[in-house]
Design an enzyme around this catalytic site. Structure first.
Site: not given
Ligand code: UDX
Length: 449
Positions: A271-273, A275-276
């Site tokens: 959910s992070c790499f 998207k971020d």
């Protein structure tokens, strides 16, 4: 001890709230999705995280954690309010701030009714400028109060890693406090001193935009490190005799590099790499700067899944009408999260090319069923998944897959071909018994005379 509230009970909000409650703090978690709030109240976490269920049970039972559906109630009954709502992507990859804005409006309206100067801490991942340009003006407008006096404000990013969220909250490497002013930073510093006691990690105090940036830089650095080792893996694969795991083992001993995030594989998801990095690239471009290195890390990751498909083609000519076994669906082990999982990209490519796919994962099958429905078959064990397969692809490095022996492949598959996408098997042992292909492993050298 400060009373705390958390606005938004996704993985970050819920895990952090539970950990503070476990340490004896009075915590209120606010979740506007009523069904989800009910689920949490009855100790059914909406996602899997090691130890979460046990701790949730304890803190709901002893009353340290209360779950409400009103942000106003949460603010009124606490001294510090953490904003922990999600920050999804817009279509163009830029950050979507609708939940942050709405939370700020509601918190602001509650602050209007409150006498004491509440501390608001932004934990949601937001690009630099968001807090100064959106959160603070929204809070001021809705509360009628001034930041730094009528209410206090800090940016306090989190670095939780799924599958390690509880342990990570109790033992972070560092804490970042981006205070609006010293008066704002002080209570948060005290809170973390109380929470960690003798094990207080280093606290980096800075201003708001720098604190916002640190979170993106942390993720970008790690994702780029993985993309770099994956690039090296692709070079190793074309170099007879080379093995990326030995390269990583060696360079990891240089303390300037360290051994972490050097596992080559089919690329990063979660959910992070993804998207971020997208949001950080969009942010940078908006400032008029093309971050070519970060763009390359992102593109490298998109291309990396092609390894698995290419290997299937090399071995079977075409995936059409072939039975492919997929071992692992979660984006990484110890989670049921399939957001941006490489498995979904690989399966969709295989289906497009006419393969018959059977998959097994210890935890993520029910989530995948919601997306892929009956387009693939689901096995109830690794061995069942391998039955009659023409090729197996190891996508997620769950511990139970590490225990599989070469015989379990040779005895169950129609053709014993294994693509090890996470480098969990011993090449020497497996190559003797079956066709073993792995990320970052060159063809064996011819025996030396
Ligand atoms: C990440 C950051 O680690 C965390 O600090 C941040 O708050 C959120 O994003 P998470 O997405 O939970 O956490 O997982 P992480 O363990 O970082 O792995 C991300 C992806 O990189 C996974 O798909 C994993 O398989 C991949 N990865 C990681 C590799 O391919 N090789 C590695 O060596 C490490």
């Amino acid at each position: 001890m400060y009373k705390l509230s958390f606005i938004g009970l996704g993985p970050v909000g819920l895990c952090t709230a539970v950990c503070f409650a476990k340490k004896g703090f009075t915590v209120i978690g606010s979740e506007m999705d009523e069904a989800k709030a009910r689920q949490i109240r009855s100790v059914k976490p909406p996602f899997y995280e090691p130890n979460l269920k046990e701790l949730l049970h304890e803190v709901i039972k002893n009353g340290n954690l209360k779950i409400v559906t009103s942000n106003e109630a949460a603010v009124m009954k606490s001294d510090i309010t953490f904003i922990t709502v999600g920050t999804p992507s817009n279509r163009d990859g830029s950050i979507n701030l609708q939940h942050v804005t709405r939370a700020s409006e509601e918190i602001g309206r509650a602050l209007r009714k409150k006498k004491a100067a509440q501390l608001i801490a932004v934990k949601s991942t937001v690009t630099s400028g968001t807090t100064l340009d959106i959160v603070i003006p929204t809070l001021e407008k809705n509360s009628g109060k001034k930041c730094g006096n009528g209410f206090l404000l800090c940016v306090n990013p989190e670095f939780l890693s799924e599958g390690n969220a509880i342990n990570g909250t109790f033992n972070p490497d560092y804490i970042v406090i981006g205070g609006y002013n010293e008066k704002s930073a002080k209570p948060l510093e005290t809170l973390y001193k109380d929470f960690h006691g003798e094990n207080l990690p280093p606290i980096v105090k800075t201003n708001i935009p720098t604190a916002e940036l640190i979170k993106y830089v942390n993720n970008t650095f790690l994702a780029t490190k993985v993309s770099l080792i994956n690039t090296i893996a692709n070079i190793c694969e074309k170099t007879p005799g080379a093995d990326v795991t030995k390269v990583a083992e060696a360079i990891g001993k240089d303390h300037r590099i360290n051994p972490y995030f050097l596992n080559a594989g089919l690329g990063w998801g979660g959910s992070c790499f993804p998207k971020d990095l997208k949001a950080f690239i969009a942010y940078s471009k908006k400032l008029g700067y093309n971050p070519t290195l970060i763009q390359a890390a992102y593109k490298t990751n998109q291309d990396q899944v092609k390894f698995a498909i290419q290997k299937v083609k090399d071995e079977l000519k075409t995936p059409k009408r072939k039975r492919i076994a997929i071992l692992g669906l979660a984006f990484k082990p110890n989670t049921d999260d399939i957001r941006e999982a490489r498995s979904l990209k690989i399966v969709s490519q295989l289906l497009k090319q006419g393969a018959a796919v059977t998959a097994y994962d210890p935890m993520a099958i029910s989530n995948v069923k919601k997306i892929l429905k009956k387009r693939i078959r689901y096995a109830s064990s690794a061995v069942e998944c391998l039955k009659n397969a023409d090729c197996a692809i190891l996508v997620t490095e769950w511990d139970e897959f590490k225990k599989l022996k070469p015989e379990e492949f040779t005895e169950n598959m129609r053709r014993p071909i294994l693509v090890d996408g996470r480098r969990i098997y011993d090449p020497e042992k497996f190559s003797k018994k079956l066709r073993y292909i792995a990320v970052g492993l060159g063809e064996p050298l011819k025996p030396q005379p």
